[in-house]
Design a protein around this motif. Structure first.
Motif, short mmCIF file in Angstrom:
data_model
loop_
_atom_site.label_atom_id
_atom_site.label_comp_id
_atom_site.label_asym_id
_atom_site.label_seq_id
_atom_site.Cartn_x
_atom_site.Cartn_y
_atom_site.Cartn_z
N GLU A 144 17.14 2.41 91.88
CA GLU A 144 17.54 1.06 91.44
C GLU A 144 18.39 1.13 90.19
O GLU A 144 19.37 0.41 90.03
CB GLU A 144 16.30 0.21 91.18
CG GLU A 144 16.60 -1.26 90.86
CD GLU A 144 16.88 -1.52 89.37
OE1 GLU A 144 16.63 -0.62 88.55
OE2 GLU A 144 17.38 -2.60 89.04
N GLU A 145 18.04 2.03 89.29
CA GLU A 145 18.68 2.07 87.97
C GLU A 145 20.13 2.52 88.00
O GLU A 145 20.85 2.41 87.00
CB GLU A 145 17.89 3.01 87.04
CG GLU A 145 16.45 2.60 86.81
CD GLU A 145 16.28 1.40 85.89
OE1 GLU A 145 17.30 0.76 85.53
OE2 GLU A 145 15.14 1.07 85.55
N HIS A 168 10.81 -1.17 92.05
CA HIS A 168 11.50 0.12 92.17
C HIS A 168 10.71 1.26 91.57
O HIS A 168 10.04 1.14 90.55
CB HIS A 168 12.94 0.04 91.64
CG HIS A 168 13.08 -0.14 90.17
ND1 HIS A 168 13.04 0.91 89.28
CD2 HIS A 168 13.30 -1.26 89.43
CE1 HIS A 168 13.23 0.44 88.06
NE2 HIS A 168 13.37 -0.86 88.12
N ASP A 219 9.28 -0.70 83.35
CA ASP A 219 10.46 -0.68 84.23
C ASP A 219 10.48 0.59 85.08
O ASP A 219 11.11 1.59 84.68
CB ASP A 219 11.73 -0.80 83.38
CG ASP A 219 12.96 -1.00 84.23
OD1 ASP A 219 14.07 -0.83 83.68
OD2 ASP A 219 12.84 -1.33 85.43
N HIS A 279 14.31 1.92 79.57
CA HIS A 279 15.40 2.91 79.66
C HIS A 279 15.37 3.92 78.51
O HIS A 279 16.39 4.55 78.20
CB HIS A 279 16.76 2.23 79.76
CG HIS A 279 16.86 1.23 80.86
ND1 HIS A 279 17.82 0.24 80.90
CD2 HIS A 279 16.11 1.05 81.97
CE1 HIS A 279 17.66 -0.50 81.97
NE2 HIS A 279 16.62 -0.03 82.65
#
Ligand code: IPO
Ligand code: ZN
Ligand code: ZN
Length: 291
Positions: A151-152, A97, A117, A256
């Motif tokens: 995606e998140e 992603h 990420d 994150h």
């Protein structure tokens, strides 16, 4: 049935894959202030990746680079397609992603480098694409490289894409998800997640690693929820796998946040290179099968 028979093609290509290339792509993606699905930098990252993949495609007529427009948010997903030769109706997908998130600040200027990420996953599959094109590899099946938006915020980009492929009756024979590949938090190298995935394909992936990356140690684990974009494909009945960087709870602790940086994975991409090599073996072994 998953036959492994492309050693003479795969092994020379594995040798050409470089951690430094993966690291550079991670840095390039991390340099966007954020890649949040609703910000201008999130949009700009999508445009940058399209251009990057277009450059790598090197004008090949059997390769297209497109952006998938999502109606209800700004960031577009990016899809590179290498058209198959004599079995083009069957499609193999490798994805990661594009978006990133800082859970404490989702504003226009929030800092969300998203190095692990999921710049690491996008960088890993970008290195697969680079090496296949550089060697003029022509797959029998169609190969697709996907960088999903949003995606998140609920696997929203991959959900729209998987649903549209299912609605079109696309014959996607397999999907691999690379979400977080560069933080080695556990004893084993690659963890194959067994929930929201396809068990037969998971066995195939494990066999690919044993065949092509015999020094690597493989583990298994479960997320317990739909933890990345593989779940969007699984939900539509497609065979998906999610090889992951670590065991549950031992993954990158910085994700994150503004601290999900390349530096916090040691300013190197050796762990990600394992996933890139696995991804290349996956794309070539599945891509080389006839009708
Ligand atoms: N939750 C996922 C990452 C993630 C996936 C599996 C495990 I175990 C821990 C963390 C995410 O943030 N994807 O973007
Ligand atoms: Zn992720
Ligand atoms: Zn995440």
């Amino acid at each position: 049935s998953y036959v492994i028979d492309q050693q003479s093609t795969v092994n020379p290509l594995l040798a050409q894959m470089q951690a430094s290339n993966i690291g550079q792509t991670i840095v390039d993606l991390s340099n966007f202030q954020n890649r949040y699905y609703q910000t201008s930098s999130g949009q700009n990252a999508s445009d940058w990746l399209k251009q990057r993949w277009t450059t790598l495609a090197n004008g090949r007529s059997d390769i297209t680079i497109e952006q998938f427009t999502h109606a209800s948010w700004k960031q577009k997903s990016v899809i590179a397609t290498i058209q198959g030769t004599d079995n083009a109706s069957e499609v193999v997908v490798i994805g990661g992603h594009l978006d990133s998130i800082n859970l404490s600040n989702t504003g226009e200027t929030a800092r969300a480098p998203g190095a692990d990420d999921d710049a690491s996953g996008v960088a890993s599959l970008t290195e697969v694409f680079r090496v296949l094109v550089a060697n003029n590899y022509k797959p029998r099946r169609t190969l697709k490289f996907m960088a999903y938006a949003a995606e998140e915020v609920g696997l929203r980009g991959s959900k729209e894409i998987a649903n549209s492929y299912a609605a079109a009756g696309a014959n996607v024979v397999g999907v691999m998800q690379l979400d977080m590949t560069n933080y080695k938090g556990s004893a084993n190298d690659i963890y194959i997640y067994t929930d929201y995935t396809d068990s037969a394909q998971n066995t195939f992936v494990s066999n690919l690693i044993a065949t092509y990356l015999p020094t690597l140690k493989v583990g298994t684990d479960q997320c317990g929820y739909a933890c990345s974009d593989h779940a969007s494909w699984n939900a539509k009945g497609y065979a998906a796998s999610m090889p992951f960087e670590a065991a549950m709870g031992q993954d990158d602790p910085y994700i994150h946040t503004a601290n999900d940086t390349y530096a916090n994975t040691g300013n190197q991409a050796d762990h990600a290179l394992k996933f890139a090599r696995m991804g290349l073996a996956y794309m070539v072994e599945l891509g080389s099968d006839g009708p």
